[in-house]
Design an enzyme around this catalytic site. Structure first.
Site, PDB file in Angstrom:
ATOM      1  CG  ASN A 161      45.593  51.634  36.578  1.00  8.96           C
ATOM      2  OD1 ASN A 161      45.112  51.861  35.467  1.00  8.96           O
ATOM      3  ND2 ASN A 161      44.848  51.399  37.639  1.00  8.96           N
TER       4      ASN A 161
ATOM      5  NE  ARG B  25      31.134  53.121  35.341  1.00  7.45           N
ATOM      6  CZ  ARG B  25      32.202  52.467  35.780  1.00  7.45           C
ATOM      7  NH1 ARG B  25      32.065  51.298  36.394  1.00  7.45           N
ATOM      8  NH2 ARG B  25      33.400  52.949  35.580  1.00  7.45           N
TER       9      ARG B  25
ATOM     10  CG  HIS C 255      36.249  45.757  39.350  1.00  4.10           C
ATOM     11  ND1 HIS C 255      34.960  46.047  39.727  1.00  4.10           N
ATOM     12  CD2 HIS C 255      36.852  46.940  39.107  1.00  4.10           C
ATOM     13  CE1 HIS C 255      34.790  47.365  39.707  1.00  4.10           C
ATOM     14  NE2 HIS C 255      35.930  47.928  39.328  1.00  4.10           N
TER      15      HIS C 255
ATOM     16  NE  ARG D 296      42.593  48.285  35.736  1.00  2.96           N
ATOM     17  CZ  ARG D 296      41.628  49.182  35.878  1.00  2.96           C
ATOM     18  NH1 ARG D 296      41.914  50.447  35.998  1.00  2.96           N
ATOM     19  NH2 ARG D 296      40.373  48.809  35.907  1.00  2.96           N
TER      20      ARG D 296
ATOM     21  CD  GLU E 299      42.267  46.465  41.306  1.00  2.10           C
ATOM     22  OE1 GLU E 299      41.723  46.436  40.207  1.00  2.10           O
ATOM     23  OE2 GLU E 299      42.081  47.389  42.122  1.00  2.10           O
TER      24      GLU E 299
END
Ligand code: AMP
Length: 405
Positions: free
Chosen positions: A7, A241, A180, A91, A385
């Protein structure tokens, strides 16, 4: 079969070497502060001493070399030969409309990933640098791209088209993509296993609450709606955010306050959310600590966070005509009972009821947190993940090796 999962971010690379036959982790680690003189390598080999080293790591290529050398190191390593790595799973954040599934990386796939640079300016080119760097170090090893967006490619047009002039979608790909995806996919599969029912018979709402947060409605195994949109800025309140916002605010900030676009971008992405509201931190641990100390702004940040989440849970149950399961995952979802409790409060009329004791006791582990009277099962499930990336990679490699393919 050993699969290396990578990743690659802007200044960090996370890695995991997974033995796919028994899904065990052989080693994991992180390289941080890439581009700096004081880069940090943290390496966790299974059954051996964990190490942390500070060294100059000037670019992604150097970082990848350090990672492979560490995996091969006689003292701290876990493999004797690079050839033990059968394949690498990457990823990749954005696959646009091209990728509804994970893909073997070919020159054509690389060109398609490059085409998505504009859609994910903060992510895709770092993912791409990682692919190019490790291809040089492990020549001949197959690589697979697993996209954050691909799980959401099943969304119907009424979910993903914005109410903008349709030409914006046709000309510039302005639509909702969602992110996601690997996390939502993993926890939904796990939840189906827990209730011992096939995924394609269930309606599931998955809440991925980390520093970035998103929620997905999964109807009969397919993502039919998700809260992140064209970018990861839309939807839930996050660490820094803002999530959903009246778009006219941006126009106001430009025309009335005279702020330049770069400043507005930084405000919405880096200085809003929990951090912006509380003025304390983007980290939920610090917010909760301050809530317990009676800090009103921390309480307001928590309340806005959970209220927005509750609205989405109810909306997604509505979108699917009900829900069988709600899952909480990622840093906040797995560790903060107060968030789970507040976001399910007063939803008993929908058959959603948390068991307060079970909820308090379920921290950083898998567990059911719904009351025995709750029609909807509520679970906390740690996300994984990397395992999804490793599984997809192994599947694609095995199919490729089949005779006649
Ligand atoms: P993630 O992006 O999944 O790594 O989640 C990161 C966020 O999860 C952090 O910013 C924290 O707000 C939150 N978090 C992680 N661990 C804990 C914990 N033990 N207790 C409370 N919040 C946590």
């Amino acid at each position: 079969m050993k699969i290396l999962v990578l990743n690659c971010g802007s200044s960090s690379i996370k890695y995991k070497l997974i033995e796919i036959d028994n899904e065990s982790i052989i080693a994991s680690g992180k390289i941080e502060r890439i581009g700096m003189h004081d880069g940090i390598l943290s390496h966790h080999p299974s059954g051996k001493e964990h190490i942390k080293k500070v060294m100059e790591i000037l670019n992604h290529g150097k970082a990848i070399k350090i990672m492979v050398d560490t995996l091969l190191d006689p003292e701290h390593g876990v493999i004797k030969d690079k050839k033990e790595i059968t394949a690498v799973g990457h990823r990749v954040v954005h696959g646009g409309e091209k990728f509804a599934k994970s893909s073997l990386i070919t020159d054509e796939v690389k060109a398609d990933i490059k085409d998505c640079f504009d859609l994910a300016p903060l992510h895709n080119h770092h993912n791409f640098s990682g692919i190019e760097a490790i291809e040089k170090i492990l020549p001949g090893v197959p690589h697979v791209a697993v996209f954050d967006t691909s799980f959401h490619q099943t969304m119907p047009p009424h979910s993903y088209i914005y109410a903008l002039p349709y030409a914006e979608y046709q000309k510039y790909g302005v639509r909702r993509y969602g992110f996601h995806g690997t996390s939502h996919r993993y926890v939904a599969q796990k939840a189906a296993e827990l209730v011992k029912k096939p995924l394609n018979e269930l309606k599931i709402i998955t809440c991925h609450l980390g520093n970035g947060c998103s929620i997905t409605a999964i109807d009969k195994s397919k993502s039919i709606d998700t809260s992140m949109g064209f970018t990861p800025l839309e939807g839930l309140v996050m660490g820094t955010r803002c999530g959903d916002l009246d778009p006219a605010i941006v126009i106001h900030l430009i025309s009335r306050a005279g702020l330049p676009l770069t400043e507005i971008d930084a405000m919405l992405n880096k200085h809003s959310g929990l951090d912006g509201i509380s003025g304390i931190s983007n980290d939920m641990r610090e917010i909760i600590q301050e809530v317990d100390n009676g800090n009103k702004r921390a309480q307001l940040a928590l309340d806005i966070f959970t209220y927005r989440l509750k609205k989405y849970i109810a909306a997604y149950a509505g979108a699917m005509g009900g829900t069988d399961i709600i899952v909480f995952t990622a840093g906040i979802g797995e560790n903060v009972p107060k968030v789970r409790e507040q976001s399910c409060e007063n939803l008993e009329f929908m058959g959603i009821k948390i068991d307060k004791n079970k909820n308090e006791q379920t921290i950083a582990k898998q567990g059911e947190i719904s009351d025995s009277s709750s029609k909807v099962k509520i679970f906390c499930i740690p996300t994984n993940e990397e395992l999804i990336i490793a599984r997809d990679t192994a599947k694609i490699i095995k199919e490729r090796e089949k005779p006649g393919v």
